[in-house]
Write a protein that holds these residues in place. Structure first.
Motif, short mmCIF file in Angstrom:
data_model
loop_
_atom_site.label_atom_id
_atom_site.label_comp_id
_atom_site.label_asym_id
_atom_site.label_seq_id
_atom_site.Cartn_x
_atom_site.Cartn_y
_atom_site.Cartn_z
N UNK A 1 9.75 68.01 91.87
CA UNK A 1 10.96 67.46 91.94
C UNK A 1 10.80 65.93 91.77
N UNK A 2 11.53 65.29 90.87
CA UNK A 2 11.46 63.82 90.86
C UNK A 2 12.67 63.38 91.69
N UNK A 3 12.44 62.17 92.38
CA UNK A 3 13.48 61.67 92.88
C UNK A 3 13.24 60.18 93.26
N UNK A 4 14.22 59.24 93.62
CA UNK A 4 14.22 57.98 93.95
C UNK A 4 14.83 57.55 95.11
N UNK A 5 13.92 56.92 95.93
CA UNK A 5 14.45 56.19 97.06
C UNK A 5 15.03 54.71 96.84
N UNK A 6 16.32 54.38 96.86
CA UNK A 6 16.74 53.34 96.20
C UNK A 6 16.40 52.25 97.36
N UNK A 7 16.27 52.52 98.80
CA UNK A 7 16.26 51.45 99.68
C UNK A 7 14.73 51.04 99.50
N UNK A 8 13.66 51.93 98.97
CA UNK A 8 12.48 51.41 99.30
C UNK A 8 12.10 51.18 97.82
N UNK A 9 13.05 51.39 96.88
CA UNK A 9 12.54 51.24 95.43
C UNK A 9 11.33 52.09 94.92
N UNK A 10 11.15 53.26 95.19
CA UNK A 10 10.14 54.08 95.14
C UNK A 10 10.75 55.37 94.42
N UNK A 11 9.85 55.72 93.50
CA UNK A 11 10.07 56.80 92.82
C UNK A 11 9.01 58.01 93.21
N UNK A 12 9.39 59.15 93.43
CA UNK A 12 8.51 60.26 93.79
C UNK A 12 8.52 61.40 92.89
N UNK A 13 7.52 62.01 93.15
CA UNK A 13 7.14 63.48 92.49
C UNK A 13 6.53 64.33 93.41
N UNK A 14 7.57 65.11 94.08
CA UNK A 14 7.07 66.18 94.79
C UNK A 14 6.59 67.35 94.24
N UNK A 15 5.27 67.96 94.33
CA UNK A 15 4.85 68.84 93.73
C UNK A 15 4.33 69.91 94.60
N UNK A 16 5.02 71.11 94.33
CA UNK A 16 4.60 72.47 95.01
C UNK A 16 4.06 73.41 94.27
N UNK A 17 3.27 74.32 94.96
CA UNK A 17 2.81 75.53 94.26
C UNK A 17 1.88 75.00 93.37
N UNK A 18 1.16 74.18 93.42
CA UNK A 18 0.17 73.58 92.42
C UNK A 18 -0.67 74.75 91.85
N UNK A 19 -0.91 74.42 90.56
CA UNK A 19 -1.83 75.24 89.92
C UNK A 19 -3.09 74.41 89.25
N UNK A 20 -3.92 75.28 88.95
CA UNK A 20 -5.43 74.34 88.51
C UNK A 20 -4.98 73.63 87.11
#
Length: 124
Positions: free
Chosen positions: A68-87
């Motif tokens: 999931x990609x998301x942006x926290x405008x208050x902190x000016x930070x872009x995130x990438x949440x990665x779940x169920x990671x694979x090799x």
């Protein structure tokens, strides 16, 4: 030119999760198309996800439903949440930005500004 800086990489076992961050001091990411790419050894830089200034999100098929990609405008930070990671997710992950509000294209050539990358390693 924006100075982007990623953090949050690390080593996890398959099935685990990680959150990547991308910060750009003094450069409002909310006005731009931003994206995450990744590059494994011996391969080209690969599109992962992108977010337009209008909130439209798209994902590569290989990560859809897990990342999931998301942006926290208050902190000016872009995130990438990665779940169920694979090799196969093992790579250096980069955040990128282009000075357009809409996102065009899915290749590295469409983005002008890049971070230095953060390593993600997933073991089986």
């Amino acid at each position: 030119q924006a100075q982007l800086a990623e953090s949050g990489g690390g080593s996890v076992q398959a099935g685990g999760s990680l959150r990547l961050l991308c910060q750009a001091p003094g450069y409002p990411l909310k006005n731009l198309c931003t994206a995450w790419f990744r590059q494994a050894p011996g391969t080209d830089r690969e599109y992962v996800a992108r977010l337009s200034a209008y909130g439209v999100k798209t994902y590569a098929d290989r990560v859809k439903g897990r990342f999931t990609i998301s942006l926290d405008n208050a902190n000016n930070t872009l995130y990438l949440d990665m779940n169920n990671l694979e090799p196969e997710d093992t790579a250096v992950y980069y955040c990128a930005a282009t000075k357009q509000a809409w996102c065009y294209g899915f290749t590295a050539a469409n983005y002008e500004d890049w971070g230095q990358g953060t390593q993600v390693t997933v073991s089986s």
